[in-house]
Design a protein around this motif. Structure first.
Motif: not given
Length: 198
Positions: A46-52, A19-26, A31-35
Motif C-alpha cells: 500500500s505504501l508503494l501504491l500511495l507513493s506512486n 473512497e476514491q483513494l481506497a479504490e485507487a489502491i485496492f 482502511t484509509v480512515s484508519n491510516w
C-alpha cells in the motif's frame, strides 16, 4: 504520527475522497480512515501504491514514522502469536475435559457448561486473529508466514488477492467446519474413553 497527516494532505492536494483513494489502491474506505487517524499503518504494498499515486518517494511519505511502523507491525505479529497460544490452550483444555467427562460419566449440562466456557475464549481469539489478518490483508498462509517473520508479505500477490475476495464466506465456512470437527472429535473421544474404562 506523521504518516496519517501526509496521506490526508496528499489526498486533499489531489482532491480525492477517502473512497476514491481506497479504490485507487485496492483497500476499503475504512482502511484509509484508519491510516489517516493513526489507528493502523499501511502495509508495504500500500505504501508503494500511495507513493506512486501521490508522486512522492516512500521515504518522504513515511518520514518520521519508520520506527513506529516497525514497532506496530512487530506488535501485531506478537498479538497473533498470543492469540494462537490462547486457541491452543483452549483446545488442549477441551481435550482434557472430554476425557474427564467420559471418566466421570457426567450429565449433559455438566459436560456442556465447561465446553462452552472453553469455546468462547477460543472463538474470541480466533476472531481477533482473523481481524488482524484482514486489516493487514493477509489471506494466504505464505503472506501470514512472511508477516510473522517481519518480511514483506506481498499482499498484492495475485494468489493473496484472490484469496481475499471471498474472505467472509471462507471465514463462515471455516467456523462451521471447525465447530463440526470439534464436536465430532469430542464426541468420539468421550466414546472411546468410556469404552476403554467401562
Amino acid at each position: 504520527m506523521e504518516l496519517g497527516q501526509h496521506i490526508k494532505g496528499h489526498r486533499a492536494r489531489l482532491d480525492m475522497s477517502q473512497e476514491q483513494l481506497a479504490e485507487a489502491i485496492f483497500v476499503s474506505r475504512q482502511t484509509v480512515s484508519n491510516w489517516e487517524t493513526g489507528r493502523t499503518y499501511p502495509d508495504v504494498q500500500s505504501l508503494l501504491l500511495l507513493s506512486n499515486l501521490f508522486d512522492v518517494s516512500v521515504d518522504d511519505l513515511i518520514k518520521g514514522d519508520v520506527e513506529e511502523m516497525k514497532t506496530v507491525l512487530t506488535n501485531e505479529a506478537k498479538r497473533l502469536n498470543r492469540l494462537g497460544a490462547v486457541m491452543a490452550a483452549c483446545g488442549g483444555a477441551a481435550v482434557i475435559w472430554a476425557v474427564a467427562t467420559a471418566l466421570l460419566d457426567l450429565s449433559w449440562p455438566a459436560i456442556l457448561a465447561p465446553a462452552i466456557a472453553l469455546f468462547i475464549p477460543a472463538a474470541v481469539a480466533a476472531g481477533m486473529a482473523e481481524k488482524i489478518k484482514r486489516d493487514n490483508r493477509l489471506f494466504t498462509y505464505r503472506a501470514v508466514e512472511a508477516f510473522m517473520r517481519g518480511e514483506d508479505p506481498d499482499v498484492a500477490d495475485e494468489e493473496n488477492r484472490k484469496a481475499g475476495r471471498a474472505w467472509w464466506g471462507k471465514l463462515i465456512a471455516k467456523t462451521v467446519v471447525g465447530a463440526a470437527i470439534g464436536f465430532c472429535c469430542g464426541w468420539g473421544l468421550i466414546s472411546i474413553v468410556q469404552k476403554l474404562f467401562a
